[in-house]
Design an enzyme around this catalytic site. Structure first.
Site, PDB file in Angstrom:
ATOM      1  N   SER A  22       0.825  -1.221   0.000  1.00 48.45           N
ATOM      2  CA  SER A  22       0.000   0.000   0.000  1.00 48.45           C
ATOM      3  C   SER A  22       0.852   1.261   0.000  1.00 48.45           C
ATOM      4  O   SER A  22       0.329   2.367   0.071  1.00 48.45           O
ATOM      5  CB  SER A  22      -0.922   0.006   1.230  1.00 48.45           C
ATOM      6  OG  SER A  22      -0.186  -0.150   2.416  1.00 48.45           O
ATOM      7  N   ASN A 109      -2.193  -2.891  12.927  1.00 50.75           N
ATOM      8  CA  ASN A 109      -3.646  -2.678  12.828  1.00 50.75           C
ATOM      9  C   ASN A 109      -4.114  -1.470  13.636  1.00 50.75           C
ATOM     10  O   ASN A 109      -4.936  -0.686  13.174  1.00 50.75           O
ATOM     11  CB  ASN A 109      -4.394  -3.939  13.278  1.00 50.75           C
ATOM     12  CG  ASN A 109      -4.069  -5.123  12.389  1.00 50.75           C
ATOM     13  OD1 ASN A 109      -3.437  -4.952  11.341  1.00 50.75           O
ATOM     14  ND2 ASN A 109      -4.469  -6.318  12.798  1.00 50.75           N
ATOM     15  N   THR A 154     -39.373  27.089 -10.011  1.00 53.23           N
ATOM     16  CA  THR A 154     -39.650  25.716  -9.598  1.00 53.23           C
ATOM     17  C   THR A 154     -39.875  24.951 -10.902  1.00 53.23           C
ATOM     18  O   THR A 154     -40.378  25.530 -11.872  1.00 53.23           O
ATOM     19  CB  THR A 154     -40.915  25.595  -8.714  1.00 53.23           C
ATOM     20  OG1 THR A 154     -42.033  26.041  -9.480  1.00 53.23           O
ATOM     21  CG2 THR A 154     -40.825  26.432  -7.447  1.00 53.23           C
ATOM     22  N   HIS A 155     -39.448  23.709 -10.944  1.00 56.13           N
ATOM     23  CA  HIS A 155     -39.510  22.908 -12.181  1.00 56.13           C
ATOM     24  C   HIS A 155     -38.764  23.597 -13.325  1.00 56.13           C
ATOM     25  O   HIS A 155     -39.102  23.389 -14.491  1.00 56.13           O
ATOM     26  CB  HIS A 155     -40.959  22.636 -12.604  1.00 56.13           C
ATOM     27  CG  HIS A 155     -41.836  22.183 -11.485  1.00 56.13           C
ATOM     28  ND1 HIS A 155     -41.987  20.865 -11.151  1.00 56.13           N
ATOM     29  CD2 HIS A 155     -42.589  22.881 -10.585  1.00 56.13           C
ATOM     30  CE1 HIS A 155     -42.799  20.751 -10.111  1.00 56.13           C
ATOM     31  NE2 HIS A 155     -43.165  21.965  -9.739  1.00 56.13           N
ATOM     32  N   SER A 276     -13.167  26.767 -27.522  1.00 50.80           N
ATOM     33  CA  SER A 276     -13.327  25.560 -28.313  1.00 50.80           C
ATOM     34  C   SER A 276     -12.254  25.559 -29.398  1.00 50.80           C
ATOM     35  O   SER A 276     -11.856  26.620 -29.879  1.00 50.80           O
ATOM     36  CB  SER A 276     -14.723  25.557 -28.940  1.00 50.80           C
ATOM     37  OG  SER A 276     -14.720  24.778 -30.122  1.00 50.80           O
ATOM     38  N   LYS A 282     -16.949  30.333 -28.876  1.00 52.14           N
ATOM     39  CA  LYS A 282     -17.286  29.664 -27.621  1.00 52.14           C
ATOM     40  C   LYS A 282     -16.493  30.155 -26.419  1.00 52.14           C
ATOM     41  O   LYS A 282     -15.305  30.424 -26.503  1.00 52.14           O
ATOM     42  CB  LYS A 282     -17.045  28.144 -27.756  1.00 52.14           C
ATOM     43  CG  LYS A 282     -18.039  27.417 -28.631  1.00 52.14           C
ATOM     44  CD  LYS A 282     -19.483  27.483 -28.136  1.00 52.14           C
ATOM     45  CE  LYS A 282     -19.748  26.535 -26.999  1.00 52.14           C
ATOM     46  NZ  LYS A 282     -19.746  25.143 -27.393  1.00 52.14           N
ATOM     47  N   ASN A 284     -16.574  28.507 -22.709  1.00 53.96           N
ATOM     48  CA  ASN A 284     -17.228  27.407 -22.002  1.00 53.96           C
ATOM     49  C   ASN A 284     -16.940  27.406 -20.501  1.00 53.96           C
ATOM     50  O   ASN A 284     -15.822  27.688 -20.090  1.00 53.96           O
ATOM     51  CB  ASN A 284     -16.761  26.062 -22.587  1.00 53.96           C
ATOM     52  CG  ASN A 284     -17.165  25.896 -24.041  1.00 53.96           C
ATOM     53  OD1 ASN A 284     -18.193  26.414 -24.458  1.00 53.96           O
ATOM     54  ND2 ASN A 284     -16.350  25.192 -24.797  1.00 53.96           N
ATOM     55  N   GLU A 289     -18.302  22.726 -14.963  1.00 54.64           N
ATOM     56  CA  GLU A 289     -18.691  21.390 -15.438  1.00 54.64           C
ATOM     57  C   GLU A 289     -17.848  20.306 -14.771  1.00 54.64           C
ATOM     58  O   GLU A 289     -18.344  19.235 -14.413  1.00 54.64           O
ATOM     59  CB  GLU A 289     -18.533  21.311 -16.958  1.00 54.64           C
ATOM     60  CG  GLU A 289     -19.590  22.120 -17.696  1.00 54.64           C
ATOM     61  CD  GLU A 289     -19.283  22.251 -19.180  1.00 54.64           C
ATOM     62  OE1 GLU A 289     -18.693  21.341 -19.775  1.00 54.64           O
ATOM     63  OE2 GLU A 289     -19.633  23.311 -19.755  1.00 54.64           O
ATOM     64  N   GLN A 321      -7.446  -2.182   3.724  1.00 48.06           N
ATOM     65  CA  GLN A 321      -6.393  -1.363   3.117  1.00 48.06           C
ATOM     66  C   GLN A 321      -6.967  -0.513   1.969  1.00 48.06           C
ATOM     67  O   GLN A 321      -6.397   0.500   1.595  1.00 48.06           O
ATOM     68  CB  GLN A 321      -5.271  -2.277   2.613  1.00 48.06           C
ATOM     69  CG  GLN A 321      -4.111  -1.564   1.961  1.00 48.06           C
ATOM     70  CD  GLN A 321      -2.896  -2.463   1.813  1.00 48.06           C
ATOM     71  OE1 GLN A 321      -2.196  -2.743   2.781  1.00 48.06           O
ATOM     72  NE2 GLN A 321      -2.654  -2.955   0.615  1.00 48.06           N
TER      73      GLN A 321
END
Ligand code: ARG
Length: 458
Positions: A22, A109, A154-155, A276, A282, A284, A289, A321
């Site tokens: 590990s 441990n 709403t919605h 882009s 563009k 972005n 995101e 582990q």
């Protein structure tokens, strides 16, 4: 290098060693491992289990190892099984037999459990500081835009007018709960497992309170089996982090929408946007995101931890582990997201006129139209019905509540008079919503102040 060679005639093959090892991911625990070992050796010395001189030498040796790892003169050997093996091996290289006394009355441990708890407590503090920074940025923006009218949804349908400050502070409240969850989870993490041994404690006359005090733990785990096999604290922290990511992801989703030409409520700073390779126009919102996308990783980490733990018998099993990569990934991801998100929000340009435009004309003030009738004595249900008919009439005529002539209003319900136009003004609709927790500018300013005071511990 392994610590357990005595019983074995063959060593592990390279691939098996790599599979079992590990160190590639637990090497980040070197500070906590050394901190835990220094405390353990001190306790052994004080309890007379090893000599005071040996305890002293071990402490100094471990401090030397820490300094050498930090200054780069000692490289971690990634052929070792784990960080515990590496540090104990290095100590023994440096101190000979004295180094070999460190592991008295201890097992990896309980050692690994204490290391993770020490590490996670620090990480919870770092994440707390990052969340607080974000809340302060939110409060600053909320104060700046306390009067800015925007459509509330709403919605994802325009519903009622609110203020942008109020919308932002909704995220402030979510993050405040996250802070309290972090503190709560840290509290439960604060019990020291060292002294649980491999699973059954030890016959040596150890004093666990000494170790707990040295390491700054509030209390001690009370059952040795639970002490070594509990990973609730990893799961709990991953749960808290997942909820933080839900909040960042929802916020990101809104930022992405607000940046679109369909909304154009905000524009992100160039430093937090990308272009882009083909479409020259563009800009972005990649950062938002990515934060939204990375929430999936953190939920995956939580699910992984739950699944690893759900079927293993007491006490320690090697399955455990697997805890580290999951919780480390969740921590790293959340820290990275917060570090990118806060300055992105801080530097965004808000376009109040577009918010105002989107709030106008979409019957967003229909509830206020009904409320106007109620204030003139009509029961709400009747007012609701009359306003519904008026909205239908507006749609049929291609008009809005603001532009529908009063004669048309009166045809539906003769209680209407010219006062309706004032009652449905957007500013009035948003600013008069003064109920506790409502969007009026005074509430926004008060709540921003309240959140800041909580964050700053006032
Ligand atoms: N690398 C191990 C882990 O992370 C340390 C504990 C090993 N204990 C053992 N009995 N093999 O869980």
């Amino acid at each position: 290098m392994q610590l357990w060679k005595g019983r074995f005639q063959k060593s592990l093959s390279k691939t098996t060693n790599d599979f079992n090892s590990s160190i590639s991911f637990d090497s980040r625990l070197f500070r906590e491992d050394i901190e835990g070992s220094i405390a353990h050796s001190k306790m052994l010395g004080e309890c007379g289990i090893i000599s005071k001189e040996d305890a002293e030498k071990i402490g100094e040796g471990l401090k030397g190892i820490l300094a050498d790892i930090e200054n780069g003169s000692l490289k971690i050997d990634f052929d070792c099984e784990d960080i515990h093996t590496f540090i104990e091996g290095e100590l023994t290289k440096r101190l000979g037999d004295t180094g070999k006394r460190l592991h008295t009355a201890r097992s990896r441990n309980d050692q690994v459990a204490v290391d993770i708890k020490l590490y996670l407590k620090k990480q919870a503090d770092e994440i707390t500081a990052l969340v607080k920074e974000l809340v302060l940025v939110i409060c600053g923006k909320a104060e700046q835009y306390a009067d800015t009218i925007m459509p509330g949804y709403t919605h994802l349908q325009r519903a009622q007018p609110i203020t942008f400050g109020h919308h932002l502070l909704a995220y402030g409240e979510m993050l405040l709960r996250d802070l309290s969850r972090l503190a709560d989870c840290k509290k439960r993490m604060d019990s020291m497992p060292l002294g649980s041994g491999a699973l059954a404690g030890t016959t040596y006359p150890i004093d666990r309170t000494i170790t707990a005090n040295l390491l700054g733990f509030d209390n001690i785990t009370e059952n040795s089996l639970d002490g070594v096999s509990d990973r609730d604290y990893c799961i709990e922290l991953a749960g808290v982090l997942s909820i933080i990511m839900v909040h960042l992801s929802r916020f990101s989703e809104e930022i992405i929408m607000w940046c679109s030409w369909e909304f154009k409520f905000i524009e992100l700073d160039d430093a937090f946007s990308t272009g882009s390779s083909i479409m020259p126009q563009k800009k972005n919102p990649d950062i938002a995101e990515l934060v939204r996308g990375k929430s999936g990783r953190v939920f995956g980490d939580l699910m992984g931890l739950l699944t690893v733990m759900k079927g293993i018998p007491l006490a320690y099993n090697k399955d455990m582990q697997e805890d580290k990569e999951a919780i480390f990934d969740a921590i790293d991801t959340v820290k990275m997201c917060l570090t990118a998100f806060t300055p992105m929000l801080d530097t965004m340009r808000v376009i109040p006129q577009n918010m105002r435009k989107a709030a106008a004309g979409g019957f967003i003030n229909a509830t206020d139209c009904a409320d106007y009738l109620v204030k003139k004595g009509l029961p709400f249900r009747d007012a609701y019905k009359a306003t519904g008919e008026i909205v239908a009439l507006c749609i049929e005529k291609g008009l809005t509540l603001e532009t529908l002539p009063i004669e048309e209003y009166k045809k539906v319900c003769n209680i209407f008079d010219e006062g309706v136009y004032e009652a449905i003004g957007l500013e009035k609709c948003a600013y008069e919503r003064r109920s506790q927790g409502g969007p009026c500018p005074d509430n926004v300013r008060k709540n921003a102040e309240r959140l800041k005071n909580i964050i700053e511990g006032k």
